[in-house]
Design an enzyme around this catalytic site. Structure first.
Site, PDB file in Angstrom:
ATOM      1  N   HIS A   1      -0.808 -10.097  -4.413  1.00 60.68           N
ATOM      2  CA  HIS A   1      -1.447  -9.452  -3.206  1.00 60.68           C
ATOM      3  C   HIS A   1      -0.674  -8.616  -2.423  1.00 60.68           C
ATOM      4  CE1 HIS A   1      -5.402  -9.875  -0.582  1.00 60.68           C
ATOM      5  NE2 HIS A   1      -4.258  -9.236   0.293  1.00 60.68           N
TER       6      HIS A   1
ATOM      7  N   HIS B   1      -0.297  -4.764  -0.432  1.00 63.93           N
ATOM      8  CA  HIS B   1      -1.017  -3.374  -0.320  1.00 63.93           C
ATOM      9  C   HIS B   1       0.251  -2.481  -0.533  1.00 63.93           C
ATOM     10  CE1 HIS B   1      -4.783  -4.829   0.926  1.00 63.93           C
ATOM     11  NE2 HIS B   1      -4.290  -5.768   1.368  1.00 63.93           N
TER      12      HIS B   1
ATOM     13  N   GLU C   1     -11.151 -14.619   4.977  1.00 65.73           N
ATOM     14  CA  GLU C   1      -9.977 -14.635   6.027  1.00 65.73           C
ATOM     15  C   GLU C   1     -10.511 -14.333   7.417  1.00 65.73           C
ATOM     16  OE1 GLU C   1      -5.928 -11.640   6.922  1.00 65.73           O
ATOM     17  OE2 GLU C   1      -7.600 -10.808   5.957  1.00 65.73           O
TER      18      GLU C   1
ATOM     19  N   ASP D   1       1.162  -9.766   1.342  1.00 68.61           N
ATOM     20  CA  ASP D   1       0.322  -8.842   1.894  1.00 68.61           C
ATOM     21  C   ASP D   1       0.648  -7.386   2.453  1.00 68.61           C
ATOM     22  OD1 ASP D   1      -2.439  -8.410   2.961  1.00 68.61           O
ATOM     23  OD2 ASP D   1      -2.391  -9.620   4.399  1.00 68.61           O
ATOM     24  N   ASP D   2       1.129  -7.400   3.508  1.00 67.63           N
ATOM     25  CA  ASP D   2       1.725  -6.290   4.272  1.00 67.63           C
ATOM     26  C   ASP D   2       3.023  -6.545   4.711  1.00 67.63           C
ATOM     27  OD1 ASP D   2      -0.679  -4.422   3.974  1.00 67.63           O
ATOM     28  OD2 ASP D   2      -1.327  -6.326   4.794  1.00 67.63           O
TER      29      ASP D   2
END
Length: 330
Positions: free
Chosen positions: A12, A14, A195, A273-274
């Site tokens: 996961h 981005h 989320e 994630d980021d």
């Protein structure tokens, strides 16, 4: 073996969200683009909450204007991942940011990303695969265009389809057409849910989209019958503890439900994630989870095995990564 050296699998991430702030500032300077006050005094990204984060994220992507920009971005992101022990990664890619969902332009951007991924694999030993994601708050019609891009480029590199963005806008059922198209093209299915949308959004992802993985999904813990269902059906959660803590969903790692979900038999994985937005890396995720729950190398090795089993890559790639994990873990 240190935690940093443990081989890791990330599901996961981005691609644009992995852009180091210095990389974005450098591109903005090259292109003479004013991207506003998206950086803090210390040089990191600055945002107040999740919805402000989305605005800053989209502002940062405005400097990414060509396939060459995405080639450079992909290399920068994968170099950082590999430096933290990641040997296999799946990135969310959005045709929205790569040619405005135009199929011809998307193919050019995708070619550049694939070239960078091949170079990163040769140089850093990290393997990348792509998951196409429409942006939920851009609406169902634009998602259909994104799904067409995904279906037309499905194959060895593009292996999955998901959805990101603001969970509070629209219903996942509104995107069922796009997910059906992607599934018919042979793409594997995930979706961001649970989320900000609560446990009911996880149920929607399962029932309306037929996902086999859920991005985040942490709010399922508020409905233990749902947690048991997730475990029984073998649905995999792409958990990003550092992201959840940074955005205020949980006060710290000890308050995060990952350990309880693992205890209840849920297939959990760990991702960033980021990462530059949330001041994290895969090494930091592992270190913080070790401190919070006293997890040892055995727990992390099992999570890495779960992650590659849940990966959307072809069998040959999966076998290769599994063998690397086994060699590292004895």
């Amino acid at each position: 073996m240190t935690i940093k050296d443990l081989p890791k699998v990330e599901l996961h991430l981005h691609l644009e969200g992995g852009a180091p702030p210095a990389f974005v500032r450098g591109l903005a300077k090259e292109k003479h683009i004013d991207i506003g006050g998206i950086f803090s005094e210390s040089g990191g990204y600055r945002f107040a909450d999740f919805w402000d984060f989305l605005k800053v994220y989209e502002a940062a992507t405005t400097v990414l204007q060509s396939p060459q920009d995405f080639y450079r971005l992909t290399l920068a992101v994968l170099e950082q991942s590999a430096a933290n022990g990641v040997i296999y990664s799946e990135c969310f890619l959005s045709p929205d940011f790569c040619g405005g969902r135009d199929l011809i332009a998307w193919r050019e951007y995708l070619h550049a990303i694939e070239e960078a991924a091949a170079k990163a694999e040769a140089d850093f030993g990290i393997t990348l695969r792509g998951i196409i994601t429409p942006i939920r708050h851009f609406g169902p019609e634009k998602a259909r265009q994104t799904a067409r891009c995904a279906a037309e480029t499905a194959g060895r590199f593009i292996t999955g389809f998901g959805i990101g963005g603001d969970e509070k806008i629209g219903k996942l059922a509104d995107f069922a057409w796009s997910f059906d198209m992607a599934r018919e093209a042979g793409l594997r299915i995930t979706a961001h849910a649970g989320e900000w949308g609560g446990p009911e959004s996880v149920r929607d992802a399962i029932n309306d989209l037929g996902v086999e993985r859920v991005g985040h999904g942490v709010r399922a813990i508020e409905d233990l019958a749902l947690v048991d269902e997730i475990a029984e059906r073998g649905i995999v959660l792409e958990l990003c503890p550092g992201s959840n803590v940074a955005l205020g969903l949980y006060k710290d790692f000890r308050a995060h439900p990952i350990a309880e979900m693992l205890k209840r038999g849920v297939k959990v994985t760990i991702s960033t994630d980021d990462p530059p937005f949330f001041h994290t890396t895969m090494t930091r995720e592992y270190e913080m989870l070790h401190r919070a729950f006293e997890w040892d190398e055995g727990v992390f090795a099992q999570i890495a095995r779960t992650s590659i089993e849940a990966a959307f890559c072809d069998a040959e790639t999966k076998t290769l990564i599994q063998s690397r994990l086994e060699q590292a873990n004895g």
